[in-house]
Design a protein around this motif. Structure first.
Motif, PDB file in Angstrom:
ATOM      1  N   ALA A 120       0.834  -1.202   0.000  1.00 57.16           N
ATOM      2  CA  ALA A 120       0.000   0.000   0.000  1.00 57.16           C
ATOM      3  C   ALA A 120       0.868   1.251   0.000  1.00 57.16           C
ATOM      4  CB  ALA A 120      -0.926  -0.003   1.218  1.00 57.16           C
ATOM      5  N   GLU A 121       2.011   1.188   0.700  1.00 62.29           N
ATOM      6  CA  GLU A 121       2.912   2.339   0.735  1.00 62.29           C
ATOM      7  C   GLU A 121       3.486   2.614  -0.650  1.00 62.29           C
ATOM      8  OE1 GLU A 121       7.010   3.856   2.992  1.00 62.29           O
ATOM      9  OE2 GLU A 121       6.138   1.885   3.450  1.00 62.29           O
ATOM     10  N   GLU A 122       3.843   1.548  -1.365  1.00 66.77           N
ATOM     11  CA  GLU A 122       4.377   1.714  -2.711  1.00 66.77           C
ATOM     12  C   GLU A 122       3.301   2.232  -3.661  1.00 66.77           C
ATOM     13  OE1 GLU A 122       6.980  -0.822  -6.004  1.00 66.77           O
ATOM     14  OE2 GLU A 122       6.272  -1.801  -4.167  1.00 66.77           O
ATOM     15  N   LEU A 123       2.068   1.777  -3.476  1.00 62.80           N
ATOM     16  CA  LEU A 123       0.957   2.267  -4.292  1.00 62.80           C
ATOM     17  C   LEU A 123       0.766   3.766  -4.073  1.00 62.80           C
ATOM     18  CD1 LEU A 123      -1.390   1.605  -6.238  1.00 62.80           C
ATOM     19  CD2 LEU A 123      -2.785   1.047  -4.226  1.00 62.80           C
ATOM     20  N   ARG A 124       0.853   4.187  -2.822  1.00 61.37           N
ATOM     21  CA  ARG A 124       0.721   5.611  -2.501  1.00 61.37           C
ATOM     22  C   ARG A 124       1.832   6.427  -3.175  1.00 61.37           C
ATOM     23  NH1 ARG A 124       2.212   9.742   1.116  1.00 61.37           N
ATOM     24  NH2 ARG A 124       0.462  10.800   2.151  1.00 61.37           N
ATOM     25  N   GLU A 125       3.058   5.926  -3.106  1.00 63.63           N
ATOM     26  CA  GLU A 125       4.184   6.627  -3.724  1.00 63.63           C
ATOM     27  C   GLU A 125       3.973   6.793  -5.224  1.00 63.63           C
ATOM     28  OE1 GLU A 125       7.571   4.296  -2.763  1.00 63.63           O
ATOM     29  OE2 GLU A 125       7.662   4.940  -0.656  1.00 63.63           O
ATOM     30  N   GLN A 126       3.450   5.742  -5.858  1.00 64.45           N
ATOM     31  CA  GLN A 126       3.249   5.818  -7.301  1.00 64.45           C
ATOM     32  C   GLN A 126       2.098   6.755  -7.668  1.00 64.45           C
ATOM     33  OE1 GLN A 126       3.185   1.947  -9.173  1.00 64.45           O
ATOM     34  NE2 GLN A 126       5.223   1.426  -8.400  1.00 64.45           N
ATOM     35  N   VAL A 127       1.083   6.828  -6.824  1.00 70.31           N
ATOM     36  CA  VAL A 127       0.004   7.793  -7.050  1.00 70.31           C
ATOM     37  C   VAL A 127       0.561   9.215  -7.045  1.00 70.31           C
ATOM     38  CG1 VAL A 127      -2.027   8.852  -5.980  1.00 70.31           C
ATOM     39  CG2 VAL A 127      -1.921   6.372  -6.249  1.00 70.31           C
ATOM     40  N   LEU A 128       1.377   9.530  -6.038  1.00 72.27           N
ATOM     41  CA  LEU A 128       1.956  10.875  -5.971  1.00 72.27           C
ATOM     42  C   LEU A 128       2.912  11.130  -7.132  1.00 72.27           C
ATOM     43  CD1 LEU A 128       2.577  11.255  -2.134  1.00 72.27           C
ATOM     44  CD2 LEU A 128       1.043  12.634  -3.549  1.00 72.27           C
TER      45      LEU A 128
END
Length: 749
Positions: A413-421
């Motif tokens: 989920a943390e990596e998904l958040r980083e990619q969204v930003l």
């Protein structure tokens, strides 16, 4: 030096002429000799060279463009179609709207400010020549890599030129696009659109009829700037390995154009012209030959009467000059005095330079000596037509097989958040306010929607609130993967953007930007994109009213991505019922309309996270697009939605982020049980939109979607000060805004 007259040309058949230097092929030069029965004079050679250029004659694209007429859908709203300065559609209440998009690509690379400024000026005069008052402009723009040093040279100049010229004219800039991609390095795309409004009875056409009617040139004096201009410049590939024709880019004067607009509109109000044409590409060569060709007789012109800024200009240079802010009108003798009075009132130079004759020739004289004697249709409308060879490139299969759906995805989920930003802050997805804030979007007081809304919208009638909406879209990455589908996706997105604002799509204009037509792979891309667009317009019922083809957009052997830009115009009965993109009321329910599939080919995610282009673009379902548009329009008209945003580049998360930032409200989002969170956020499946529905309207809205068979999935609620993808991550709006808005200023500082 002896003046090269018609008589002299007939007596000196073996005189060598610079046809190759003027961009003509040997067989084209021989054809001119056959048409005339002799060698051309220098002036005739100049006229044919600019009028038979790729930019003016469409000689490589005509065979494909015919589909727009052959496959044209029946549409009662179409008043003037392809072939005039711009198309015209009926929007009701006695009003007609004219609109068109054109390119000024090569000039804007050489001289960004003047190239872009005169692109705006030229398209505005096209609209004016139809009899309309220009009311808004838009600019779809594409530049090289955002961090490339030359982008810092080209982009600020282009933006300043667009803003400087349009703002001085008092025209709101209500939309467009800004896209960065390395493929446009050295070949930026500067497309310009203008919208104009008139009554049905005010429509004017470009024709010279009525023997004895006078030909009046009015506006700015003719200078040496832009000799050959876009007509030659846009008809050759940039290549540093050999000499290239780079004529002087035109120099614009928006204050002169403003006077020309008001002067022309007063002339129209007093019904003083029988035909009118603006002077753009190919200058007087184009205006005189096209007016005569479309009329009922011939034309005689005294070229030495043309007001000049430079007295040293030769007849050939006067005919080729693309100096700006000029118009050519056909006026009955009894109305000439009044015409000239109005021009004097507006401080606009006006000169009678000729008259319509009862013959069939365009005859031009220089101090009494005849220097042109040609059949005008052979110059204006019967130029070369090439059936260029085209073939599917041998690399296309490998490109499509390189499936973006197989790229590594975020594992946490943390990596998904980083990619969204990372996606939301990337140059293509970041806020373009640094650019659009340089444009006046609200001058005239009739702008209803402007950037960053899905479409621009202006009010046409202040009493009834009748309005029109316009959107421009194009995705070169999609078109590189599949040019047929890519063109239809551009059409679908523009159509969807107009519908999302509450307007009913009526018609389209297009600007088809491609590489060299002498490359069979490029011609295959062009043929496929044109076929896709024609088929798509037929299915959607939106006729092509006109547009522009821009070829030779490549440097050496490197072509741009095929980039068909599609502008859709729609009508809305009451602009007060428009739908913005902003989520502005807490508690409103968020619904995703349409189906989400695993479609990442050409996506923003694949570009930003993996620097990848491969696979297939999203599938196109134009039947679904029509259904979605009907739902969005009905929901807007009946007050069932308070916000709507189409889904395209960047997928759902991009749309939700933009709507939240626009309205200053957060959202809680729930991933549907049968959907992977990553696909849910980043898929770019077409035929989708996200809407904000007041709770009081939920049942009525979902019943309408169900009755019409459109999937509508409740995915969340407008709430709080963050975007919370439940079970995954949350991003405060303050953090999101900083990421979204800081990118472009940092790149261009």
């Amino acid at each position: 030096m002896t003046l090269d007259t018609v008589k002299h040309a007939g007596e000196t058949p073996d005189t060598e002429q610079p046809w190759a230097e003027l961009g003509l092929k040997q067989d084209e030069y021989e054809r001119i000799r056959t048409i005339l029965g002799r060698r051309p004079t220098g002036a005739e050679l100049a006229m044919y060279s600019v009028m038979w250029s790729e930019h003016c004659s469409y000689k490589s694209s005509k065979v494909h463009l015919r589909q727009f007429g052959e496959k044209a859908p029946e549409n009662d709203a179409l008043l003037v179609g392809i072939g005039e300065n711009a198309g015209v559609v009926d929007v009701g209440q006695g009003y007609a709207v004219t609109f068109k998009v054109e390119s000024h690509n090569h000039p804007s690379y050489i001289e960004p400010y003047q190239g872009a400024a005169t692109g705006v000026g030229g398209i505005v005069r096209d609209i004016l020549a139809m009899g309309a008052r220009p009311v808004a402009v838009m600019d779809p723009l594409r530049f090289g890599a955002a961090d490339h040093p030359d982008t810092k040279r080209v982009l600020p100049g282009v933006v300043a030129g667009i803003g400087g010229y349009g703002n001085c004219l008092g025209l709101p800039n209500i939309g467009g696009e800004v896209v960065f991609d390395a493929c446009y390095q050295g070949n930026p795309l500067v497309n310009a659109l203008c919208v104009g409004v008139m009554k049905h009875e005010d429509i004017h056409l470009a024709k010279a009829s009525g023997t004895g009617n006078k030909v009046i040139l009015y506006g700015a004096r003719t200078g040496g700037d832009g000799i050959g201009g876009v007509s030659v410049l846009a008809s050759e590939t940039f290549d540093d390995s050999k000499p290239t024709k780079r004529p002087a880019v035109q120099v614009g004067d928006p204050f002169q154009e403003k006077l020309l607009i008001e002067c022309t509109l007063e002339i129209f109000r007093e019904d003083l012209v029988d035909g009118i044409q603006d002077l753009g590409g190919a200058g007087l060569s184009c205006a005189t030959s096209e007016l005569a060709s479309a009329g009922s007789g011939g034309m005689r012109v005294e070229l030495d009467r043309v007001p000049l800024r430079d007295a040293t200009l030769s007849p050939e240079e006067i005919l080729m000059s693309e100096s700006q802010e000029r118009m050519c009108a056909i006026v009955e003798p009894g109305k000439v005095d009044r015409f000239l009075e109005i021009c004097e009132k507006w401080d606009v130079i006006a000169t009678v330079i000729g008259e319509v004759t009862d013959g069939e020739r365009l005859e031009i004289f220089w101090h009494g000596e005849q220097i042109v004697d040609v059949p005008p249709r052979t110059v204006a409308h019967e130029g070369p037509v090439y059936e260029r060879p085209f073939a599917r490139p041998d690399w296309q299969d490998a490109l499509q097989a390189d499936d973006a759906n197989k790229l590594a995805r975020p594992e946490t989920a943390e990596e998904l958040r980083e990619q969204v930003l990372k996606v939301i802050s990337s140059p293509n997805q970041a806020s373009k306010s640094w650019i659009t804030d340089q444009y006046d979007r609200f001058v005239q007081g009739n702008t209803v929607l402007a950037q960053p809304e899905d479409s621009g919208m202006v009010r046409v009638d202040e009493d009834t609130n009748l309005g029109v909406a316009v959107a421009t879209d194009g995705n070169g990455r999609y078109a590189k993967l599949d040019p047929y589908a890519g063109a239809q996706l551009a059409l679908a997105e523009s159509y969807r953007n107009v519908a999302a604002s509450g307007a009913r799509p009526l018609a389209i204009s297009n600007c088809l930007n491609f590489g060299s037509p002498e490359d069979p792979a490029v011609m295959w891309q062009f043929a496929e994109a044109t076929r896709g667009l024609a088929d798509g317009c037929l299915e959607l019922g939106t006729p092509v009213t006109g547009g522009n083809v821009s070829l030779y957009n490549q440097t050496g052997e490197t072509a741009i991505h095929p980039t068909p830009v599609v502008a859709v115009l729609g009508v809305i009965d009451d602009v007060n019922r428009r739908t913005p993109i902003a989520f502005s009321d807490e508690g409103h329910l968020l619904y995703l309309l349409g189906d989400t599939k695993e479609e990442l080919g050409g996506s923003a995610w694949s570009q930003v996270v993996h620097d990848h282009l491969g696979g297939l673009p999203p599938a196109v379902d134009l039947g679904r697009e029509k259904l979605l548009a009907e739902i969005l329009i009905s929901a807007s008209r009946d007050g069932m939605v308070d916000a709507a945003h189409d889904l395209s580049d960047g997928g759902l998360i991009q749309a939700v982020a933009e709507s939240c930032l626009r309205g200053g409200k957060g959202a809680r989002i729930v991933t549907p049980d049968d959907t992977d969170p990553f696909v849910f956020l980043f898929s770019e499946s077409a035929g989708r939109a996200v809407v904000a529905v007041p709770r009081s309207e939920e049942l009525r809205f979902t019943d309408m979607c169900g009755a019409r068979g459109l999937p509508a999935t409740r995915i969340g609620v407008v709430d709080g000060e963050e975007i919370d993808i439940q079970g995954q991550f949350s991003i405060p709006l303050a953090e999101l805004r900083e990421a979204h808005e800081a990118t472009i200023p940092a790149l261009l500082a």
